[in-house]
Motif scaffolding. Structure first.
Motif, PDB file in Angstrom:
ATOM      1  N   LEU A 191      32.721 133.869  41.673  1.00  0.00           N
ATOM      2  CA  LEU A 191      32.953 132.737  40.782  1.00  0.00           C
ATOM      3  C   LEU A 191      32.083 132.790  39.540  1.00  0.00           C
ATOM      4  O   LEU A 191      32.241 131.968  38.637  1.00  0.00           O
ATOM      5  N   ASN A 192      31.157 133.747  39.494  1.00  0.00           N
ATOM      6  CA  ASN A 192      30.157 133.743  38.426  1.00  0.00           C
ATOM      7  C   ASN A 192      30.749 133.999  37.046  1.00  0.00           C
ATOM      8  O   ASN A 192      30.153 133.624  36.036  1.00  0.00           O
ATOM      9  N   GLY A 193      31.927 134.652  37.009  1.00  0.00           N
ATOM     10  CA  GLY A 193      32.530 134.930  35.718  1.00  0.00           C
ATOM     11  C   GLY A 193      33.369 133.792  35.165  1.00  0.00           C
ATOM     12  O   GLY A 193      33.857 133.865  34.024  1.00  0.00           O
ATOM     13  N   LEU A 194      33.550 132.744  35.959  1.00  0.00           N
ATOM     14  CA  LEU A 194      34.362 131.619  35.482  1.00  0.00           C
ATOM     15  C   LEU A 194      33.595 130.829  34.422  1.00  0.00           C
ATOM     16  O   LEU A 194      32.376 130.696  34.487  1.00  0.00           O
ATOM     17  N   PRO A 195      34.302 130.292  33.449  1.00  0.00           N
ATOM     18  CA  PRO A 195      33.617 129.538  32.392  1.00  0.00           C
ATOM     19  C   PRO A 195      33.101 128.202  32.902  1.00  0.00           C
ATOM     20  O   PRO A 195      33.598 127.661  33.888  1.00  0.00           O
ATOM     21  N   GLN A 196      32.096 127.691  32.222  1.00  0.00           N
ATOM     22  CA  GLN A 196      31.618 126.358  32.562  1.00  0.00           C
ATOM     23  C   GLN A 196      32.605 125.313  32.053  1.00  0.00           C
ATOM     24  O   GLN A 196      33.366 125.554  31.118  1.00  0.00           O
ATOM     25  N   ILE A 197      32.594 124.168  32.691  1.00  0.00           N
ATOM     26  CA  ILE A 197      33.507 123.083  32.343  1.00  0.00           C
ATOM     27  C   ILE A 197      32.700 121.964  31.708  1.00  0.00           C
ATOM     28  O   ILE A 197      31.729 121.481  32.293  1.00  0.00           O
ATOM     29  N   ASP A 198      33.090 121.583  30.524  1.00  0.00           N
ATOM     30  CA  ASP A 198      32.436 120.466  29.861  1.00  0.00           C
ATOM     31  C   ASP A 198      33.133 119.168  30.266  1.00  0.00           C
ATOM     32  O   ASP A 198      34.334 119.008  30.046  1.00  0.00           O
ATOM     33  N   ILE A 199      32.387 118.263  30.878  1.00  0.00           N
ATOM     34  CA  ILE A 199      32.949 116.978  31.267  1.00  0.00           C
ATOM     35  C   ILE A 199      33.172 116.142  30.006  1.00  0.00           C
ATOM     36  O   ILE A 199      32.239 115.954  29.216  1.00  0.00           O
ATOM     37  N   PRO A 200      34.395 115.684  29.773  1.00  0.00           N
ATOM     38  CA  PRO A 200      34.655 114.916  28.541  1.00  0.00           C
ATOM     39  C   PRO A 200      33.726 113.704  28.436  1.00  0.00           C
ATOM     40  O   PRO A 200      33.468 113.017  29.423  1.00  0.00           O
ATOM     41  N   ARG A 201      33.227 113.469  27.245  1.00  0.00           N
ATOM     42  CA  ARG A 201      32.377 112.314  27.014  1.00  0.00           C
ATOM     43  C   ARG A 201      33.136 111.256  26.226  1.00  0.00           C
ATOM     44  O   ARG A 201      34.101 111.566  25.514  1.00  0.00           O
ATOM     45  N   LEU A 202      32.706 110.051  26.366  1.00  0.00           N
ATOM     46  CA  LEU A 202      33.346 108.966  25.635  1.00  0.00           C
ATOM     47  C   LEU A 202      33.118 109.122  24.142  1.00  0.00           C
ATOM     48  O   LEU A 202      32.084 109.659  23.713  1.00  0.00           O
ATOM     49  N   PRO A 203      34.055 108.669  23.321  1.00  0.00           N
ATOM     50  CA  PRO A 203      33.812 108.653  21.877  1.00  0.00           C
ATOM     51  C   PRO A 203      32.547 107.837  21.571  1.00  0.00           C
ATOM     52  O   PRO A 203      32.168 106.935  22.315  1.00  0.00           O
ATOM     53  N   ASP A 204      31.898 108.194  20.486  1.00  0.00           N
ATOM     54  CA  ASP A 204      30.623 107.560  20.144  1.00  0.00           C
ATOM     55  C   ASP A 204      30.725 106.034  20.123  1.00  0.00           C
ATOM     56  O   ASP A 204      29.823 105.337  20.584  1.00  0.00           O
ATOM     57  N   PHE A 205      31.860 105.510  19.612  1.00  0.00           N
ATOM     58  CA  PHE A 205      31.957 104.057  19.480  1.00  0.00           C
ATOM     59  C   PHE A 205      32.141 103.360  20.833  1.00  0.00           C
ATOM     60  O   PHE A 205      32.002 102.143  20.935  1.00  0.00           O
ATOM     61  N   LEU A 206      32.471 104.139  21.889  1.00  0.00           N
ATOM     62  CA  LEU A 206      32.615 103.560  23.223  1.00  0.00           C
ATOM     63  C   LEU A 206      31.404 103.798  24.114  1.00  0.00           C
ATOM     64  O   LEU A 206      31.313 103.243  25.208  1.00  0.00           O
TER      65      LEU A 206
END
Length: 250
Positions: A191-206
């Motif tokens: 699994l080491n070659g799989l890319p990291q996953i960025d957890i979506p963040r809320l828009p700045d205004f939220l």
């Protein structure tokens, strides 16, 4: 002078003795998850002695700020002695979750402090786990190239900005979370070659205001290899510097 050197060496010997006592005590406590109330009290007593005998931490000193940087491995936290993964902050009971806590680090550079946590699960391991199920798929012809990799797990990195304040206070503000699969499934699929996953963040205004995404702790002991902190809710954490990995290697 000879007298000054004598007292300095005596102090160094005392600090080394206290650190070794702490290391010996926490070695079997699984970062605090396996600690009894008496053992937790003893760790706290030794940490207080170390804090008392050690030099005062003052981030006005560039030496202290430099010492803070690097990869720090968590070896004990009083937050785990309750049996809760949330420690003093409410969280799931460790005994009733399919996740097992692996290594925990703090990765600190000049701008960011990342809490790095490895999580594994019995759902991915064992002869009835997901890895074994994949290995039994008819026609599967995976090469056993990952046999030396550790068991499958997830590495979650919680990124924070941070600032140091005099004399020994650190304020961190949450920014983002990334998750990366590591290890191997069934010794077949790395699994080491799989890319990291960025957890979506809320828009700045939220997003909640920074104070609601922030926490503070005080560094109460700090040298080149050992760090003790006290959190804003009284949680004791003890770290050792991991010299085997650079800050970007995790």
């Amino acid at each position: 002078s000879c007298v000054t050197d004598f007292f300095r060496l005596e102090k160094e010997d005392l600090l080394t003795k206290l650190k070794n006592e702490i290391l010996s005590l926490v070695a079997s406590l699984d970062r605090g998850l396996a600690a009894s109330a008496n053992e937790a009290e003893r760790v706290d007593e030794l940490a207080k002695k170390l804090e008392l005998e050690g030099a005062a931490v003052d981030f006005i000193s560039s030496e202290s700020r430099e010492r803070l940087r690097g990869n720090w491995r968590l070896i004990y936290t009083s937050g785990f002695t309750t049996g809760s993964l949330g420690g003093t902050r409410p969280g799931p009971l460790a005994a009733f979750t399919p996740l097992a806590l692996g290594q925990v680090f703090q990765r600190i550079d000049t701008q960011h402090l990342d809490n790095v946590v490895e999580l594994s699960s019995y759902l991915l391991q064992g002869r009835d786990g997901f890895g074994a199920t994949l290995a039994r798929i008819p026609g599967a012809n995976w090469q056993n190239t990952a046999s030396k990799d550790k068991a499958p797990s997830l590495r979650a990195s919680l990124r924070h900005t941070y600032k140091v304040e005099e004399p020994n206070k650190v304020t961190i503000t949450f920014e983002s979370t990334t998750v990366k699969p590591i290890g191997a499934i069934g010794g077949f699929l790395s699994l080491n070659g799989l890319p990291q996953i960025d957890i979506p963040r809320l828009p700045d205004f939220l997003q909640p205001p920074a104070p609601l995404r922030s926490a503070t702790f005080k560094v109460t002991f700090l040298d080149d290899v050992f760090r003790v902190t006290r959190g804003d809710r009284g949680e004791l954490r003890i770290y050792t510097k991991d010299s085997d990995a650079s800050p970007g290697a995790l």
